[in-house]
Motif scaffolding. Structure first.
Motif, mmCIF file in Angstrom:
data_model
loop_
_atom_site.group_PDB
_atom_site.id
_atom_site.type_symbol
_atom_site.label_atom_id
_atom_site.label_comp_id
_atom_site.label_asym_id
_atom_site.label_seq_id
_atom_site.Cartn_x
_atom_site.Cartn_y
_atom_site.Cartn_z
ATOM 1 N N GLY A 197 -29.914 22.428 -15.020
ATOM 2 C CA GLY A 197 -29.072 21.388 -14.453
ATOM 3 C C GLY A 197 -29.618 20.650 -13.247
ATOM 4 O O GLY A 197 -29.030 19.654 -12.818
ATOM 5 N N PHE A 198 -30.751 21.088 -12.697
ATOM 6 C CA PHE A 198 -31.250 20.441 -11.497
ATOM 7 C C PHE A 198 -31.767 19.025 -11.776
ATOM 8 O O PHE A 198 -31.595 18.128 -10.956
ATOM 9 N N SER A 199 -32.397 18.817 -12.916
ATOM 10 C CA SER A 199 -32.860 17.473 -13.264
ATOM 11 C C SER A 199 -31.675 16.528 -13.440
ATOM 12 O O SER A 199 -31.693 15.380 -12.977
ATOM 13 N N GLY A 213 -30.217 16.602 -6.269
ATOM 14 C CA GLY A 213 -30.827 17.892 -6.589
ATOM 15 C C GLY A 213 -30.387 18.994 -5.647
ATOM 16 O O GLY A 213 -30.067 20.107 -6.072
ATOM 17 N N LEU A 214 -30.342 18.681 -4.352
ATOM 18 C CA LEU A 214 -29.928 19.694 -3.374
ATOM 19 C C LEU A 214 -28.461 20.090 -3.560
ATOM 20 O O LEU A 214 -28.108 21.270 -3.486
ATOM 21 N N LEU A 273 -36.350 22.085 -5.228
ATOM 22 C CA LEU A 273 -36.952 21.045 -4.399
ATOM 23 C C LEU A 273 -38.200 20.459 -5.061
ATOM 24 O O LEU A 273 -38.459 19.251 -4.952
ATOM 25 N N LEU A 274 -38.979 21.284 -5.735
ATOM 26 C CA LEU A 274 -40.117 20.763 -6.500
ATOM 27 C C LEU A 274 -39.639 19.800 -7.582
ATOM 28 O O LEU A 274 -40.223 18.724 -7.787
ATOM 29 N N ALA A 298 -40.315 15.583 -7.865
ATOM 30 C CA ALA A 298 -40.813 14.926 -9.071
ATOM 31 C C ALA A 298 -39.832 13.881 -9.583
ATOM 32 O O ALA A 298 -40.213 12.762 -9.933
ATOM 33 N N THR A 299 -38.547 14.230 -9.597
ATOM 34 C CA THR A 299 -37.527 13.319 -10.106
ATOM 35 C C THR A 299 -37.363 12.109 -9.193
ATOM 36 O O THR A 299 -37.099 10.994 -9.660
#
Length: 338
Positions: free
Chosen positions: A106-108, A136-137, A254-255, A259-260
């Protein structure tokens, strides 16, 4: 000395040689893809012209195309692929599941939602990067809060992420339907994952983010490998599994956000790069460096294909990785059924 000792030493030596060979081969593939990306296209540039442009001695047109457009795109593809490869390696190690990745957890989707909120509701002319970081955070915080409410475990974290991802995907679709046509068109292209508009500022952001977060991974590398053996073993080795797991999830998120923020959500890389690295390199666990290098090479090759396959039409790189990702998932399912 028992007979098993030299046999184990020989096996380790063979694994190290295989690891080094595959790593070098992957770097060579990435180098070839970089050369193709720098020299080919609607404006063809020879290696001599590229070298002259990089040293500041080329003509104006070559310098603009090579240095201004192609070099940032190649560097961004390498950095984003490495970031997603590292994020996928962390998630799959923690979950001990080859299907765990930022895309699924779900982070993307959260990064995409943050960007869409900014583009459609707050500042349509602004860059989607800030929204991607915030989304994202916030997704990390929500997933961890849901998991912590019933006790953090890899199963609960993954399930919470999948549930939140489904909800956020619906929110993303709704935001697109409410946005003006031009904004919706640009946002849709960004949601497919694209490296077309990358700049040196984006590259600097990526390399700074990856460098800092990689140092965190180095600092907890021993605990990370201990978690690979299982929570009980890690606790016996003195690892505070709850804290380390939270820290690693935040680093991986965070990585993914970095990228996103630059290219939009690009699927498949975080899912497949760690498994490709583990299988080709013969590693017992998922190798972090191998995953980063594999992710960088795969994304750069995919971007070159996206630019050249239907030239002069360029397609978003996320569409290419989605096609390969679908085939990869079918392969995983078929192997599990057998």
């Amino acid at each position: 000395m028992s007979l098993g000792t030299p046999l184990r030493t020989s096996a380790r030596s063979r694994r190290r040689r295989r690891y080094a060979l595959v790593l070098v081969t992957t770097l060579v593939v990435a180098s070839i893809a970089a050369v193709v990306g720098l020299t080919t296209g609607s404006f063809h540039a020879s290696l001599e012209q590229v070298a002259s442009a990089l040293t500041g001695e080329g003509d104006g047109r070559t310098t603009v195309v090579v240095v201004g457009l192609r070099v940032p795109r190649v560097l961004a593809a390498l950095a984003i692929g490495a970031a997603l490869g590292l994020a996928g390696a962390v998630f799959q190690t923690l979950a001990r599941n080859p299907l765990a990745s930022p895309d699924i957890i779900g982070f993307s989707a959260g990064s995409a939602t943050g960007s869409l909120v900014g583009l459609t509701l707050l500042a349509p002319a602004a860059s989607p990067a800030a929204g991607a970081w915030m989304g994202g955070l916030l997704t990390v915080l929500v997933v961890m809060a849901i998991a912590r409410s019933v006790g953090i475990s890899r199963e609960r974290t993954v399930l919470a992420g999948i549930a939140l991802s489904t909800l956020l995907s619906a929110v993303n679709d709704y935001l697109l339907t409410r946005a003006p046509l031009e904004i919706a068109r640009n946002a849709t292209q960004w949601l497919h994952g694209s490296l077309a508009a990358t700049s040196f500022d984006d590259v600097a952001l990526l390399f700074a983010s990856i460098g800092i977060l990689s140092l965190v991974l180095v600092a907890v590398y021993r605990d990370f490998r201990a978690l690979e053996l299982g929570d009980d073993t890690a606790v016996a080795l003195g690892v505070r599994t709850g804290r380390v797991r939270v820290l690693l999830i935040v680093v991986a998120a965070l990585l993914t956000g970095a990228a996103t923020a630059v290219a939009g959500p690009i699927g498949f890389i975080a899912l497949a790069a760690p498994q490709l690295a583990r299988r080709t390199m013969g590693a017992t666990g998922i190798p972090l460096v191998g995953s980063a290098v594999t992710g960088a090479a795969v994304l750069l090759v995919a971007d070159v294909i996206a630019q050249r396959a239907l030239a002069p039409l360029q397609i978003p790189v996320g569409l290419v990785t989605a096609v390969v990702g679908g085939a990869y998932l079918f392969w995983i399912v078929s192997r599990r059924r057998r």
